[in-house]
Design an enzyme around this catalytic site. Structure first.
Site, short mmCIF file in Angstrom:
data_model
loop_
_atom_site.label_atom_id
_atom_site.label_comp_id
_atom_site.label_asym_id
_atom_site.label_seq_id
_atom_site.Cartn_x
_atom_site.Cartn_y
_atom_site.Cartn_z
N CYS A 236 2.69 3.04 9.70
CA CYS A 236 2.97 4.36 9.14
C CYS A 236 3.40 5.32 10.24
O CYS A 236 2.70 5.48 11.25
CB CYS A 236 1.73 4.89 8.44
SG CYS A 236 2.02 6.48 7.69
N PRO B 211 0.85 -1.20 0.00
CA PRO B 211 0.00 0.00 0.00
C PRO B 211 0.89 1.24 0.00
O PRO B 211 1.81 1.33 0.80
CB PRO B 211 -0.77 -0.11 1.33
CG PRO B 211 0.05 -1.01 2.20
CD PRO B 211 0.83 -1.91 1.28
#
Ligand SMILES: Cc1cc2nc3c(=O)[nH]c(=O)nc-3n(C[C@H](O)[C@H](O)[C@H](O)COP(=O)(O)O)c2cc1C
Length: 333
Positions: A106, A23
């Protein structure tokens, strides 16, 4: 369920996670994924991270729509509220995604302020709650993408504690970016390069949790390196290398999934994309929003620089259409 869908579609013995494209925010949007799917039928594709806030309060259609050709396709969610995540997982499943993935990797400030992403590695109980609620809400697999640690919380014991708690909540597949994240002091970009890669840690995880599917991510640049990692691990996930050199994907079906079929040339891929581009232009998309993902297609081929330049300079112009792409193709030897 993903296994079932996947095996039905491809009658493959391999796990769908054997090879995936990471992603990547702003990169792996639906146009990028459609393009990647033309290169490989088997690689598992991931959306960019979509936050629960965007889904619950934004334009769901815009954030979640995809082309059926993109299957097998996982939706990556960003969030930390179990009820919101469960609701978003359900919405994602109803849209037809094959897997829901939770982002626990993240490191950006914006994400930390929302208290999700990599900082969640410090709260394994909360991640376990999130996974448990998502699992209850959907039939499709719920997976987690994490780092090997954050800040000073980077001992192997802390990592195994995280994995064990989240696995007990029903997560059977972990995608592990094999480096820790520094939550303060490094930008997200630096956090993808500076902390050293520790493949040994991920390999150890597989030894200690043989029942889990462990997918390794970070710094994998060739299919040979991928093959080697696949000797011990269940899957590899590649990000930047695929984006910058997408033709690597064209060899994945044969080399990684042992699937028969002719290797498509780069030219064939461009031509195969034509009907999609035409249809997207008709509904008001700009040419550049598709071709920007194709700049690296001729990486390493004579004329690649001119191909890139022609597309970069012209695809964004008002009214740009297929002709720009065909002109760019003429620069290739
Ligand atoms: C532009 C960009 C955006 C990214 N966005 C996400 C994201 O939305 N969610 C996520 O889990 N990781 C994200 N990542 C990290 C990648 O998924 C992957 O973990 C990282 O790039 C390491 O893999 P690689 O060395 O193969 O690129 C992003 C990486 C890049 C380069």
């Amino acid at each position: 369920m993903l296994e079932a869908v996947y095996n039905k579609k491809y009658t493959r013995k391999y796990s769908p996670h054997r090879f995936s494209v990471a992603p990547m925010l702003d990169w792996t949007d639906r146009h990028c994924r459609y393009f990647h799917r033309l290169l490989s039928s088997h690689a598992l594709l991931y959306t960019e991270m979509v936050t629960t806030g965007a889904i619950l309060h934004g334009n769901q259609q815009r954030h979640l729509q995809f082309n059926p050709a993109e299957h097998p396709l996982a939706l990556q969610l960003g969030g930390s509220d179990p009820a919101d995540l469960a609701l978003c997982a359900k919405i994602g499943a109803d849209f037809g995604y094959d897997e829901i993935n939770l982002n626990v990797g993240c490191p950006s400030d914006r994400v930390q302020n929302g208290r999700f992403g990599a900082c969640l590695m410090a709260q394994p109980e909360l991640v376990a709650d999130c996974v448990a609620e998502m699992r209850q809400a959907v039939q499709i697999p719920v997976t987690v993408k994490s780092r090997i640690g954050i800040d000073d919380m980077d001992s192997y014991q802390e990592l195994t504690n995280f994995i064990a708690q989240v696995a007990a909540a029903g997560c059977e597949t972990f995608i592990v970016h094999a480096r820790k994240a520094w939550l303060s002091g490094l930008s997200p970009k630096q956090n993808r390069d500076i902390p050293p890669l520790r493949y040994d840690v991920v390999q150890q995880l597989k030894q200690d949790f043989p029942q889990l599917a462990i997918v390794i991510n970070g710094g994998i640049l060739t299919l040979e390196a991928a093959q080697e990692l696949l000797q011990e691990l269940d899957g590899v996930m590649l990000g930047r290398e695929i984006y910058h050199n997408p033709y690597l994907l064209a060899q994945v079906d044969a080399q990684i999934f042992n699937a028969a079929g002719p290797l498509k040339s780069r030219h064939e891929i461009v031509l195969a994309l034509q009907p999609y581009i035409e249809q997207q232009l008709q509904v008001g998309e700009r040419l550049n929003s598709i071709t920007r993902h194709m700049l690296g297609l001729f990486h390493g081929v004579d004329g690649a620089r001119l191909w890139r330049r022609h597309l970069s300079e012209n695809a964004n112009k008002k009214g740009a259409d297929q002709r720009v792409l065909m002109q760019a193709l003429e620069f290739i030897a």
